[in-house]
Design a protein around this motif. Sequence first.
Motif, PDB file in Angstrom:
ATOM      1  N   PRO A 216       0.784  -1.248   0.000  1.00  0.00           N
ATOM      2  CA  PRO A 216       0.000   0.000   0.000  1.00  0.00           C
ATOM      3  C   PRO A 216       0.812   1.292   0.000  1.00  0.00           C
ATOM      4  O   PRO A 216       0.344   2.304  -0.512  1.00  0.00           O
ATOM      5  CB  PRO A 216      -0.833  -0.111   1.288  1.00  0.00           C
ATOM      6  N   VAL A 217       2.018   1.284   0.594  1.00  0.00           N
ATOM      7  CA  VAL A 217       2.837   2.503   0.589  1.00  0.00           C
ATOM      8  C   VAL A 217       3.594   2.542  -0.735  1.00  0.00           C
ATOM      9  O   VAL A 217       4.525   1.774  -0.952  1.00  0.00           O
ATOM     10  CB  VAL A 217       3.820   2.540   1.784  1.00  0.00           C
ATOM     11  N   LYS A 218       3.198   3.443  -1.607  1.00  0.00           N
ATOM     12  CA  LYS A 218       3.737   3.442  -2.965  1.00  0.00           C
ATOM     13  C   LYS A 218       5.054   4.203  -3.100  1.00  0.00           C
ATOM     14  O   LYS A 218       5.808   3.967  -4.044  1.00  0.00           O
ATOM     15  CB  LYS A 218       2.700   4.024  -3.934  1.00  0.00           C
ATOM     16  N   SER A 219       5.313   5.131  -2.187  1.00  0.00           N
ATOM     17  CA  SER A 219       6.587   5.849  -2.233  1.00  0.00           C
ATOM     18  C   SER A 219       7.639   4.979  -1.561  1.00  0.00           C
ATOM     19  O   SER A 219       7.578   4.732  -0.345  1.00  0.00           O
ATOM     20  CB  SER A 219       6.485   7.200  -1.522  1.00  0.00           C
ATOM     21  N   MET A 220       8.595   4.497  -2.344  1.00  0.00           N
ATOM     22  CA  MET A 220       9.515   3.475  -1.850  1.00  0.00           C
ATOM     23  C   MET A 220      10.914   3.684  -2.415  1.00  0.00           C
ATOM     24  O   MET A 220      11.087   3.883  -3.615  1.00  0.00           O
ATOM     25  CB  MET A 220       8.971   2.096  -2.254  1.00  0.00           C
ATOM     26  N   ALA A 221      11.898   3.671  -1.534  1.00  0.00           N
ATOM     27  CA  ALA A 221      13.297   3.616  -1.949  1.00  0.00           C
ATOM     28  C   ALA A 221      13.804   2.213  -1.647  1.00  0.00           C
ATOM     29  O   ALA A 221      13.205   1.476  -0.857  1.00  0.00           O
ATOM     30  CB  ALA A 221      14.121   4.661  -1.222  1.00  0.00           C
ATOM     31  N   VAL A 222      14.909   1.855  -2.263  1.00  0.00           N
ATOM     32  CA  VAL A 222      15.446   0.498  -2.121  1.00  0.00           C
ATOM     33  C   VAL A 222      16.836   0.562  -1.505  1.00  0.00           C
ATOM     34  O   VAL A 222      17.714   1.270  -2.011  1.00  0.00           O
ATOM     35  CB  VAL A 222      15.498  -0.211  -3.489  1.00  0.00           C
ATOM     36  N   ALA A 223      17.037  -0.158  -0.412  1.00  0.00           N
ATOM     37  CA  ALA A 223      18.346  -0.237   0.239  1.00  0.00           C
ATOM     38  C   ALA A 223      19.048  -1.515  -0.221  1.00  0.00           C
ATOM     39  O   ALA A 223      18.505  -2.613  -0.083  1.00  0.00           O
ATOM     40  CB  ALA A 223      18.194  -0.236   1.756  1.00  0.00           C
ATOM     41  N   LEU A 224      20.251  -1.352  -0.800  1.00  0.00           N
ATOM     42  CA  LEU A 224      21.009  -2.495  -1.330  1.00  0.00           C
ATOM     43  C   LEU A 224      22.309  -2.667  -0.559  1.00  0.00           C
ATOM     44  O   LEU A 224      22.946  -1.678  -0.166  1.00  0.00           O
ATOM     45  CB  LEU A 224      21.322  -2.291  -2.805  1.00  0.00           C
ATOM     46  N   PRO A 225      22.760  -3.904  -0.370  1.00  0.00           N
ATOM     47  CA  PRO A 225      23.980  -4.162   0.393  1.00  0.00           C
ATOM     48  C   PRO A 225      25.238  -4.096  -0.464  1.00  0.00           C
ATOM     49  O   PRO A 225      25.280  -4.632  -1.581  1.00  0.00           O
ATOM     50  CB  PRO A 225      23.766  -5.591   0.903  1.00  0.00           C
ATOM     51  N   ILE A 226      26.257  -3.450   0.053  1.00  0.00           N
ATOM     52  CA  ILE A 226      27.582  -3.510  -0.586  1.00  0.00           C
ATOM     53  C   ILE A 226      28.637  -3.948   0.435  1.00  0.00           C
ATOM     54  O   ILE A 226      29.823  -3.882   0.166  1.00  0.00           O
ATOM     55  CB  ILE A 226      27.979  -2.160  -1.214  1.00  0.00           C
ATOM     56  N   TYR A 227      28.172  -4.399   1.601  1.00  0.00           N
ATOM     57  CA  TYR A 227      29.099  -4.801   2.655  1.00  0.00           C
ATOM     58  C   TYR A 227      29.446  -6.285   2.544  1.00  0.00           C
ATOM     59  O   TYR A 227      28.854  -7.030   1.759  1.00  0.00           O
ATOM     60  CB  TYR A 227      28.514  -4.492   4.038  1.00  0.00           C
ATOM     61  N   SER A 228      30.410  -6.690   3.345  1.00  0.00           N
ATOM     62  CA  SER A 228      30.810  -8.100   3.397  1.00  0.00           C
ATOM     63  C   SER A 228      31.223  -8.421   4.816  1.00  0.00           C
ATOM     64  O   SER A 228      31.444  -7.522   5.641  1.00  0.00           O
ATOM     65  CB  SER A 228      31.972  -8.369   2.433  1.00  0.00           C
ATOM     66  N   TRP A 229      31.341  -9.705   5.094  1.00  0.00           N
ATOM     67  CA  TRP A 229      31.846 -10.123   6.407  1.00  0.00           C
ATOM     68  C   TRP A 229      32.348 -11.560   6.346  1.00  0.00           C
ATOM     69  O   TRP A 229      32.159 -12.266   5.353  1.00  0.00           O
ATOM     70  CB  TRP A 229      30.786  -9.964   7.489  1.00  0.00           C
ATOM     71  N   GLY A 230      32.990 -11.962   7.428  1.00  0.00           N
ATOM     72  CA  GLY A 230      33.404 -13.346   7.576  1.00  0.00           C
ATOM     73  C   GLY A 230      32.650 -13.964   8.740  1.00  0.00           C
ATOM     74  O   GLY A 230      32.500 -13.338   9.793  1.00  0.00           O
ATOM     75  N   ILE A 231      32.168 -15.182   8.552  1.00  0.00           N
ATOM     76  CA  ILE A 231      31.479 -15.914   9.620  1.00  0.00           C
ATOM     77  C   ILE A 231      32.451 -16.947  10.165  1.00  0.00           C
ATOM     78  O   ILE A 231      32.881 -17.860   9.452  1.00  0.00           O
ATOM     79  CB  ILE A 231      30.213 -16.607   9.096  1.00  0.00           C
ATOM     80  N   VAL A 232      32.834 -16.782  11.421  1.00  0.00           N
ATOM     81  CA  VAL A 232      33.785 -17.688  12.076  1.00  0.00           C
ATOM     82  C   VAL A 232      33.014 -18.738  12.859  1.00  0.00           C
ATOM     83  O   VAL A 232      32.123 -18.406  13.653  1.00  0.00           O
ATOM     84  CB  VAL A 232      34.722 -16.911  13.019  1.00  0.00           C
ATOM     85  N   THR A 233      33.347 -19.996  12.624  1.00  0.00           N
ATOM     86  CA  THR A 233      32.710 -21.098  13.340  1.00  0.00           C
ATOM     87  C   THR A 233      33.758 -21.818  14.180  1.00  0.00           C
ATOM     88  O   THR A 233      34.800 -22.236  13.662  1.00  0.00           O
ATOM     89  CB  THR A 233      32.067 -22.102  12.354  1.00  0.00           C
ATOM     90  N   ASN A 234      33.487 -21.942  15.496  1.00  0.00           N
ATOM     91  CA  ASN A 234      34.466 -22.594  16.374  1.00  0.00           C
ATOM     92  C   ASN A 234      34.209 -24.101  16.466  1.00  0.00           C
ATOM     93  O   ASN A 234      33.354 -24.649  15.763  1.00  0.00           O
ATOM     94  CB  ASN A 234      34.482 -21.931  17.760  1.00  0.00           C
ATOM     95  N   HIS A 235      34.931 -24.753  17.387  1.00  0.00           N
ATOM     96  CA  HIS A 235      34.834 -26.211  17.496  1.00  0.00           C
ATOM     97  C   HIS A 235      33.463 -26.677  17.976  1.00  0.00           C
ATOM     98  O   HIS A 235      33.076 -27.830  17.767  1.00  0.00           O
ATOM     99  CB  HIS A 235      35.915 -26.736  18.461  1.00  0.00           C
TER     100      HIS A 235
END
Length: 325
Positions: A216-235
Motif C-alpha cells: 500500500p505505501v507506494k513511495s519506496m526507496a530500495v536499500a542495497l547491500p555492498i558490505y561483506s563479512w566473515g562468519i567464524v565457526t568454532n569447534h
Amino acid sequence: MKILRFLFILFLTVSCSKPQEHRYTFYYWKTHLSLDRSEKDALQKASLPYLYTRLFDVDKMSGKFQPVGVITRNKSFITGKQIIPTVFITNRTFLNITHEETRFLVESIYTLIEKKSSEYHLKTGNEIQIDCDWTAGTRDDYFKFLNELKKISRKSVTCTLRLHQVKDKKQMGIPPVDKVYLMCYSTSSPLEDSDKNSILDVNILKSYLSKIEDYPVKSMAVALPIYSWGIVTNHLGKHRLINALSAKDLENPSFKKISDTEAEVLKDGFYFGHYLNKGFRVKVEEISDAQLQDVVGFLEKKIKPFDIIYYQLDRKFVTGQPFDF
C-alpha cells in the motif's frame, strides 16, 4: 510514410527498453563520524543530495529506555549532502509500552536528534528515518510511536521495511508513513548453519517480494547491500562475525582453503584483529554486481522508479565500486 512509421515504432521500442537510471546515495552507520578521501569521493559522486546517517540506537534495558552508540564526530566529517537523521530502535523497546512511555520516548529521541544535529552542525532537512524490525506483537505501539513522532517533530517520518514485513503484511501491518525504505538484504541469519549467503540470497528475496507491487505505501526507496563479512565457526559450532572480510583475505599460508569462500585455520593466532584457534572455519560472504543487478532488474518490473540507498558508506566497500545499476 511507412518508413516514418517504422522509425517511430523503433524509437518507442528503444526508449521503452532503455534501462532505468536510479538516483543513489548511502547509509552511514558508524558510531564515529569521519570521512576519508575515498568516502568523500564516493559521496560526492552520489546523485542524491542526502546521506542517511545513524545518530544513535535505542534499547530498553532493565525497564528503562537507553540511547546506545550515540555518535561522535571529528573535523574530517564535512559534506555538502543533507543529513537525514536515522535512529535504530530495538523491537523489545515497544513491548508492553504505555501511552505515557511512548510520548516520553518520542520526546527523548527527538530532543537527542536535535541536540546532536546542533552540536555537530549537521545540515538536516525535513525527514527523520526510523529503523525497527517490528513484529505483529509490537506493530500497534510502534505505529503509535511513528504518529506521535510526526506530531512532535512536525517533520516527515519515514521508516525501513524488511522483507518479512512485506510478505506477512496482514500480520505485520502497514506503517503510517509516506515513504518506506525496502531493505533488500539480511535474507537469513549469519549465525545459523546454512549454505546460503545470509546477506543476500536473490531467490529468497524474490519469493518474499513476489507481491511487492501490491504494497500500500507506494513511495519506496530500495536499500542495497555492498558490505561483506566473515562468519567464524568454532569447534562447538558457535558463530561470530568479522566485518569487511573478502575472499582475498582467505589467501593466507596459515589457512587451508575449503572452497573459494571458506577456509580452515591451521595455526592459532591473531587474524583480522581477532584471535582464532586451529580448526576454526572462516566463511566469507560478499555481494556481487550481478546479484545487485538481478535485484534491481526484478524490482524495476514490480514498482515505479525508485532511488537506491547503498549500505554502507565505508572505504572498504566503496572503493572501485560501480553504482549505476
